[in-house]
Design a protein around this motif. Structure first.
Motif, PDB file in Angstrom:
ATOM      1  N   GLU A  45       0.737  -1.322   0.008  1.00 42.64           N
ATOM      2  CA  GLU A  45      -0.012  -0.130   0.019  1.00 42.64           C
ATOM      3  C   GLU A  45       1.063   1.192   0.003  1.00 42.64           C
ATOM      4  OE1 GLU A  45      -2.049  -0.261   3.643  1.00 42.64           O
ATOM      5  OE2 GLU A  45      -0.538  -0.111   4.966  1.00 42.64           O
TER       6      GLU A  45
ATOM      7  N   THR B  86       2.973   4.261   1.205  1.00 43.13           N
ATOM      8  CA  THR B  86       3.716   4.393   2.509  1.00 43.13           C
ATOM      9  C   THR B  86       4.473   5.741   2.631  1.00 43.13           C
ATOM     10  OG1 THR B  86       3.462   1.985   2.645  1.00 43.13           O
ATOM     11  CG2 THR B  86       5.118   3.063   4.089  1.00 43.13           C
TER      12      THR B  86
ATOM     13  N   TYR C 281       6.880   9.554  -0.645  1.00 40.49           N
ATOM     14  CA  TYR C 281       5.466   8.485  -0.634  1.00 40.49           C
ATOM     15  C   TYR C 281       5.540   7.831  -1.833  1.00 40.49           C
ATOM     16  CZ  TYR C 281       0.515   8.193   0.169  1.00 40.49           C
ATOM     17  OH  TYR C 281      -0.955   7.450   0.307  1.00 40.49           O
TER      18      TYR C 281
ATOM     19  N   ASN D 265      -3.552  12.726  -4.190  1.00 39.75           N
ATOM     20  CA  ASN D 265      -3.035  12.361  -3.023  1.00 39.75           C
ATOM     21  C   ASN D 265      -3.139  13.583  -1.750  1.00 39.75           C
ATOM     22  OD1 ASN D 265      -1.937   9.437  -3.477  1.00 39.75           O
ATOM     23  ND2 ASN D 265      -1.407  10.909  -5.286  1.00 39.75           N
TER      24      ASN D 265
ATOM     25  N   ALA E 102      -3.926  12.531   2.298  1.00 41.17           N
ATOM     26  CA  ALA E 102      -2.794  11.781   2.605  1.00 41.17           C
ATOM     27  C   ALA E 102      -1.460  12.959   2.954  1.00 41.17           C
ATOM     28  CB  ALA E 102      -2.302  10.581   1.640  1.00 41.17           C
TER      29      ALA E 102
ATOM     30  N   HIS F 155      -0.023  13.820   6.681  1.00 35.99           N
ATOM     31  CA  HIS F 155       1.403  13.586   6.979  1.00 35.99           C
ATOM     32  C   HIS F 155       1.992  14.472   7.267  1.00 35.99           C
ATOM     33  CE1 HIS F 155       5.775  12.589   6.262  1.00 35.99           C
ATOM     34  NE2 HIS F 155       5.643  11.578   6.621  1.00 35.99           N
TER      35      HIS F 155
ATOM     36  N   GLU G 272      -6.550  11.763   8.287  1.00 32.92           N
ATOM     37  CA  GLU G 272      -5.197  11.254   7.787  1.00 32.92           C
ATOM     38  C   GLU G 272      -4.204  11.416   8.541  1.00 32.92           C
ATOM     39  OE1 GLU G 272      -8.427  11.986   4.639  1.00 32.92           O
ATOM     40  OE2 GLU G 272      -7.326  13.326   6.212  1.00 32.92           O
TER      41      GLU G 272
ATOM     42  N   SER H 134      -2.145   8.180   9.679  1.00 33.83           N
ATOM     43  CA  SER H 134      -1.175   7.434   8.843  1.00 33.83           C
ATOM     44  C   SER H 134       0.221   7.824   9.480  1.00 33.83           C
ATOM     45  CB  SER H 134      -0.998   7.809   7.441  1.00 33.83           C
ATOM     46  OG  SER H 134      -0.623   9.091   7.274  1.00 33.83           O
ATOM     47  N   TYR H 135       0.521   8.949  10.420  1.00 36.11           N
ATOM     48  CA  TYR H 135       1.839   9.178  10.746  1.00 36.11           C
ATOM     49  C   TYR H 135       1.857   8.304  12.183  1.00 36.11           C
ATOM     50  CZ  TYR H 135       5.798  12.126  11.558  1.00 36.11           C
ATOM     51  OH  TYR H 135       7.088  12.584  11.596  1.00 36.11           O
ATOM     52  N   TYR H 136       3.272   7.973  12.288  1.00 36.71           N
ATOM     53  CA  TYR H 136       3.391   6.746  13.344  1.00 36.71           C
ATOM     54  C   TYR H 136       2.899   6.908  14.634  1.00 36.71           C
ATOM     55  CZ  TYR H 136       7.779   8.750  14.891  1.00 36.71           C
ATOM     56  OH  TYR H 136       8.726   9.719  15.450  1.00 36.71           O
TER      57      TYR H 136
ATOM     58  N   TRP I  26       1.019   9.460  15.886  1.00 36.69           N
ATOM     59  CA  TRP I  26      -0.143  10.574  15.858  1.00 36.69           C
ATOM     60  C   TRP I  26      -1.100  10.645  17.019  1.00 36.69           C
ATOM     61  CZ3 TRP I  26      -5.579   9.172  16.359  1.00 36.69           C
ATOM     62  CH2 TRP I  26      -5.759   7.673  16.257  1.00 36.69           C
TER      63      TRP I  26
END
Length: 450
Positions: free
Chosen positions: A71, A73, A90, A157, A160, A164, A204, A207-209, A211
């Motif tokens: 996917e 990343t 990305y 995008n 996303a 991020h 979104e 998606s940040y580790y 978050w």
């Protein structure tokens, strides 16, 4: 020259090849023609611990690095090239990107290049290391650039990229402070300076580790600024989540915090957190997730000998002067026990917060016991002198490994906090609110009001 042509031929061949799929995803390729002849490049997935997805060395200034993705990343590409250096990329499954240094310019081409060229350009134009901008200004400029871009890939995008960008912004603001709560190297509290309380959190960001941890820090900052009230120790997740306007993110946040509470084995409170937060959920799948999480609580049995109401009044420890201290010595006051050791950096990091909390609650019927778990007494004594520790300092006579109190409350990692009532009976053997968390003060005041 022949080697250069050979590499060019290989690169061209790869560029037109269709993506090949393996069990772990589609082949994704990053190639480079660097300004330096020797060096290397590495690719990492962002996370609490960086996961390496690829590494290669240059051959005559060129490299080819292949990996796979299931996917899209966000990753970090690092190089030893003085012009390219490192930047966020990305990557989508099947991307095939060539990075070329032309003079002092970095040019990306190939499949997936337009989006990542845009990322490279805004990261370098608005850089968090650039002293002319505040972190908020860097973030705002990047958001404006993303929203203003006419590029089709950027538009496709955009959500996303915005997520991020927001995650990275909060990480830049709170990251050093969060790390200081783990490192334990200083005696001061180095609070992050944050006043962006009207920040519109986007879904979104998940998606940040880290978050949810940075969102927690926003909530703590709001509490301390008087902009957020936590009703009681059971409602903090619900009270935090209510301030999030986006329903999708609100629900993701609730699920994550309840799940994290169970992961930390906050066994005596997690069901209460879930009960209070459940009315905020509308998505049946998230309701099912919460039910599944709370269904696992009773499987944790290591604390069965320290359930609320268990008598610990006769638990005995060592004072710095060699005399003994019993829990019963503090009868008539609630007790917050901080279990720590000199080798535990996160334990040491909590000390200035504990000192601050003790000062704020001075005069109330609560005592703060710092319970050391070192095997050798000299380590404890020397550390107390070195750090000029005051207050109620006590020690497990045999250390963590063989202490009967620690075994009865359930052996875990440290730092560890426990709360005992005025009669010496256990209230919470696994309190997961540390002194650095303002919810702990809410919890203690709640107990004192009973």
């Amino acid at each position: 020259m022949n080697k250069i042509f050979a590499i060019a031929a290989v690169l061209c061949g790869l560029a037109i090849s269709p993506p090949t799929f393996a069990e772990d995803g589609a082949k994704t390729v990053i190639k480079g023609q660097m300004s330096s002849q020797q060096g290397g490049a590495s690719l990492f997935i962002e996370g609490f611990g960086l996961t390496q997805k690829g590494r290669t060395n240059y051959t005559n200034g060129s490299f080819i690095m292949e990996t796979t993705f299931n996917e899209p990343t966000f990753c970090i590409l690092t190089t030893t090239d003085p012009i390219v250096k490192g930047f966020n990329v990305y990557l989508k499954p099947g991307d095939d990107i060539l990075i070329t240094v032309k003079g002092n310019q970095v040019v990306l081409s190939g499949k997936g290049s337009k989006l990542n060229q845009f990322l490279f350009d805004i990261i370098n134009k608005y850089n968090y290391k650039d002293k002319q901008y505040t972190a908020k200004e860097v973030y705002t400029n990047r958001v404006n650039a993303i929203n203003a871009s006419a590029d089709a890939e950027v538009k496709l995008n955009k959500a996303a990229l915005l997520g991020h960008a927001q995650g990275e912004y909060l990480d830049k603001v709170f990251g050093p402070y969060m790390e200081s709560k783990v490192a334990g190297e200083v005696d001061e509290i180095n609070k992050a300076k944050f006043d962006d309380f009207n920040l519109n959190l986007v879904p979104e960001i998940v998606s940040y580790y880290n978050w949810f941890k940075t969102i927690n820090e926003i909530m703590y900052a709001k509490m301390e600024a008087g902009k957020l009230t936590v009703r009681n120790s059971n409602t903090w997740i619900a009270d935090f989540a209510k301030t999030i306007g986006n329903q999708e993110l609100r629900e993701a946040y609730v699920v994550k915090l309840v799940d994290f509470a169970l992961m930390e084995e906050d066994v005596f409170k997690v069901k209460n957190y879930a009960k209070e937060a459940m009315p905020l959920l509308k998505d049946p799948s998230n309701i099912s997730k919460i039910n599944a999480i709370t269904g696992r609580v009773d499987k944790l049995t290591r604390y069965n000998n320290a359930v609320p109401g268990t008598d610990f009044s006769q638990a005995t420890f060592l004072k710095p002067d060699g005399t003994k201290a019993k829990i019963s010595d503090y009868k008539g006051r609630y007790i917050l026990i901080d279990i720590w050791s000199t080798w535990c950096h996160p334990c040491v990091a909590e000390m200035p917060f504990l000192k601050k909390l003790e000062h704020e609650m001075e005069g109330k019927d609560v005592v703060f016991l710092s319970l050391n778990g070192d095997v050798k007494e000299e380590y404890w004594q020397n550390f107390m002198k070195k750090r000029n520790l005051t207050g109620n300092q006590i020690k497990m006579e045999k250390g963590l490994k063989d202490d009967p109190f620690f075994y009865q409350i359930g052996v875990t990692g440290i730092p560890r906090f426990a709360i005992i009532d005025k009669e010496g009976k256990m209230v919470n053997a696994k309190c997961c609110q540390r002194p650095s968390n303002p919810v702990l003060k809410v919890y203690l005041n709640e107990l004192l009001s009973k």
